[in-house]
Design a protein around this motif. Structure first.
Motif, short mmCIF file in Angstrom:
data_model
loop_
_atom_site.label_atom_id
_atom_site.label_comp_id
_atom_site.label_asym_id
_atom_site.label_seq_id
_atom_site.Cartn_x
_atom_site.Cartn_y
_atom_site.Cartn_z
N THR A 1 1.12 -1.03 0.07
CA THR A 1 -0.04 0.13 -0.03
C THR A 1 1.14 1.18 -0.06
O THR A 1 1.87 1.41 0.93
N ARG A 2 0.93 1.98 -0.99
CA ARG A 2 1.48 3.17 -1.26
C ARG A 2 0.80 4.56 -0.75
O ARG A 2 -0.37 4.60 -1.07
N ARG B 1 0.54 8.51 -0.86
CA ARG B 1 1.36 9.30 -1.83
C ARG B 1 1.04 10.73 -1.29
O ARG B 1 -0.14 11.03 -0.99
N GLU C 1 -2.90 4.20 -1.87
CA GLU C 1 -3.12 3.89 -3.17
C GLU C 1 -2.71 2.11 -3.18
O GLU C 1 -1.73 2.00 -2.71
N LYS C 2 -3.91 1.50 -3.08
CA LYS C 2 -3.63 -0.08 -3.02
C LYS C 2 -3.51 -0.62 -4.40
O LYS C 2 -2.69 -1.46 -4.82
N ASN C 3 -4.38 -0.07 -5.12
CA ASN C 3 -4.44 -0.68 -6.64
C ASN C 3 -3.42 -0.07 -7.61
O ASN C 3 -3.00 1.11 -7.36
N PRO D 1 -2.06 1.90 -10.57
CA PRO D 1 -2.59 2.88 -11.47
C PRO D 1 -2.61 2.50 -12.83
O PRO D 1 -1.73 1.60 -13.24
N THR E 1 -13.83 0.46 -1.69
CA THR E 1 -14.11 0.51 -3.08
C THR E 1 -15.15 -0.29 -3.72
O THR E 1 -15.66 -0.02 -4.84
N CYS F 1 7.93 4.05 -7.99
CA CYS F 1 7.14 4.29 -6.66
C CYS F 1 7.51 5.87 -6.07
O CYS F 1 6.67 6.74 -5.91
N ALA G 1 5.47 8.35 -3.61
CA ALA G 1 4.74 7.43 -2.68
C ALA G 1 5.97 7.45 -1.53
O ALA G 1 6.80 6.90 -1.43
#
Length: 302
Positions: free
Chosen positions: A54-55, A57, A69-71, A73, A92, A111, A116
């Motif tokens: 999990t980033r 950002r 942001e898990k997914n 991009p 989500t 990243c 991130a």
């Protein structure tokens, strides 16, 4: 501020970098963030490998907004490893997400270029065909309730170390990079994934019963004043903990830093355990990776 883009070769991959002179911290640019991550990579990458990242950002720097942001991009390069992971109950509304797995230097630099600043990972790994394994780490997050500080968290870490040692388990500390401490125990993957969470909860509750003046193991914020909350809940498979050597977003860049038990025992002031990027690079040169046992010691849970 120029939005100049430059393409560099990293580990045989072409990585596009932009806005390297942009301040992501008051006195620390995006170029410096990328440089730190590239230099700490030999110590950091083994702790990210095979874990769904999990980033967090901060595209406009730590004084701007952040997003989790898990997914992966839509513009994720095709050479970045992704893993499709079930996410029941996700905010989500999706049953699965395509997580980025930071297995190599090009992905780490990519990243960092996306601002991130923080990289968070679960206590479990994902296999080559996206199979989610049982956890191989137990983690305790020691969170001081003001006016308590990391000094009291160190005291609780020592008590917790002794409780774990009675069960034949060695444990390893790092700073959270903010105000608390994390204590890790590398374990053999249990047959039932919830076993690590059950064990951590029992250990935290035992500590709270034996030291009620110092320790709380319940979630309610009102109970935490002047005490150390031993948060066992990060062992829930849906949760993550900031990775060792990750930057943290704060007024100045700090790092979630592995420390020795001697350093922890000598801590007399919260400032004793604050480390910036340069400090951490120097420490790794001197000590190597203090959390290396997490990568290879597999201790059976009692």
């Amino acid at each position: 501020m120029s939005s100049k883009r430059t393409t560099v070769e990293v580990g045989g991959r072409q990585v596009s970098l932009s806005n390297l002179d942009k301040s992501l911290y008051p006195e620390f640019t995006k170029g410096e963030v990328i440089d730190y991550y590239a230099r700490i990579a030999p110590a950091l990458l083994p702790h990210l490998k095979d874990r769904a990242a999990t980033r967090i950002r901060w595209p406009d720097g730590v004084d701007g907004g952040k997003f989790f942001e898990k997914n992966a991009p839509s513009h994720t390069p095709d050479w970045v490893r992704t893993a499709t992971i079930p996410t029941p109950g996700s905010s989500t509304g999706r049953d699965t997400l395509d997580f980025v797995v930071v297995d190599d230097l090009p992905t780490l630099v990519w990243c960092a270029n996306l601002a991130a600043l923080e990289l968070h990972v679960p206590q479990w790994k994902v296999g080559p065909r996206d199979k989610v394994h049982s956890p191989d780490l137990v983690v305790f997050d020691l969170d001081p309730g003001p006016p308590a500080t990391i000094v009291e968290a160190c005291e609780v870490a020592r008590l917790l170390r002794d409780v774990l040692a009675e069960d034949g388990l060695d444990s390893y500390p790092k700073t959270s990079g903010k105000k608390g401490l994390h204590l890790y125990v590398p374990v053999k993957e249990p047959r039932h994934p919830e076993r690590t969470s059950e064990y951590a909860k029992a250990a935290a509750q035992r500590l709270a019963e034996e030291h009620p003046e110092l320790v709380v193991a319940k979630m309610e914020k009102r109970l935490r004043k002047g005490k150390i909350f031993v948060d066992w809940s990060q062992n829930n498979p849906a949760k993550t903990t900031v990775a060792p050597y990750s930057l943290r977003a704060a007024g100045r860049p700090s790092v979630s830093t592995p420390i020795t038990w001697d350093e922890l025992e000598a801590c007399e002031d919260a400032a004793d355990l604050v480390f910036g990027p340069d400090d951490v690079l120097t420490r790794v040169d001197k000590h190597g990776d203090l959390l290396n046992p997490l990568l290879k010691d597999r201790q059976p849970l009692p």
